[in-house]
Design a protein around this motif. Structure first.
Motif, PDB file in Angstrom:
ATOM      1  N   UNK A  83       0.731  -1.358   0.103  1.00 49.30           N
ATOM      2  CA  UNK A  83       0.094   0.085   0.025  1.00 49.30           C
ATOM      3  C   UNK A  83       1.036   1.204  -0.040  1.00 49.30           C
ATOM      4  N   UNK A  84       0.255   2.459  -0.714  1.00 53.50           N
ATOM      5  CA  UNK A  84       1.047   3.559  -0.611  1.00 53.50           C
ATOM      6  C   UNK A  84       1.628   3.996   0.677  1.00 53.50           C
ATOM      7  N   UNK A  85       0.805   3.857   1.803  1.00 48.20           N
ATOM      8  CA  UNK A  85       1.391   4.386   3.095  1.00 48.20           C
ATOM      9  C   UNK A  85       2.726   3.557   3.386  1.00 48.20           C
ATOM     10  N   UNK A  86       2.528   2.374   3.236  1.00 38.63           N
ATOM     11  CA  UNK A  86       3.663   1.554   3.828  1.00 38.63           C
ATOM     12  C   UNK A  86       4.853   1.999   2.787  1.00 38.63           C
ATOM     13  N   UNK A  87       4.737   2.286   1.539  1.00 42.64           N
ATOM     14  CA  UNK A  87       5.886   2.923   0.604  1.00 42.64           C
ATOM     15  C   UNK A  87       6.390   4.165   1.273  1.00 42.64           C
ATOM     16  N   UNK A  88       5.587   5.074   1.718  1.00 46.25           N
ATOM     17  CA  UNK A  88       5.795   6.389   2.147  1.00 46.25           C
ATOM     18  C   UNK A  88       6.633   6.133   3.289  1.00 46.25           C
TER      19      UNK A  88
END
Length: 182
Positions: A83-88
């Protein structure tokens, strides 16, 4: 024109540098923590401090090579895509780790410089970064010690995240950085 297949692992250079720096970071921390078990002024305690300085400066040299390797080589995609939040969070944590590995050796160099001490590096004495200043040396030393404590948590977070991805999420985050055959 053929399209090249996506890479599934980091380059051999990046993998080697990553794991060498893990061992180096353990050694840097071990030297400064173990010195407390020896009397002040003892040869062994002074030797541990000297190794702490030299290994810290080695970390600075390797992290600069690693930054160049990171910028110039491809980053393998994580499968499945997180998910995008994990990537961030991963990007911010990596940025913090790189800042830590660059700032800490420089801070140590400043501490030695400000105290008027030689900056040992495998038989060389490196030039001072600043002139003697007890006040500056004391301030940077406090900051260095505080950031060192934060470093334990950063490294721990990084390791826990890799293990979480490997054992819970079951993606290839950790496998991308593992040594061994491709």
């Amino acid at each position: 024109m053929t399209k090249s297949a996506p890479i599934s692992r980091y380059s051999s250079l990046s993998i080697t540098l990553h794991w060498a720096m893990v061992l180096l970071l353990i050694a840097v921390y071990a030297c400064i923590e173990l010195r407390e078990y020896y009397p002040k002024g003892s040869d062994f305690r002074e030797g541990l401090k000297m190794w702490h300085f030299m290994l810290g400066l080695t970390m600075l040299l390797l992290v600069l090579i690693r930054v160049v390797a990171r910028v110039t080589s491809a980053t393998p995609l994580i499968t499945p895509d997180p998910p995008a939040w994990q990537t961030l969070i991963a990007k911010l944590t990596h940025l913090a780790l790189y800042a830590f590995m660059i700032a800490m050796p420089i801070a140590g160099w400043v501490i030695l410089s400000a105290s008027g001490k030689a900056i040992p590096f495998y038989g060389l004495d490196l030039p001072a970064l600043v002139g003697p200043s007890k006040a500056l040396g004391g301030q940077v030393k406090e900051l260095h010690e505080t950031v060192a404590t934060i470093g334990y948590f950063l490294v721990g977070l990084h390791a826990v995240a890799a293990l979480f991805h490997h054992y819970i999420v079951k993606d290839d985050t950790l496998r991308r950085m593992m040594p061994g055959p491709r």
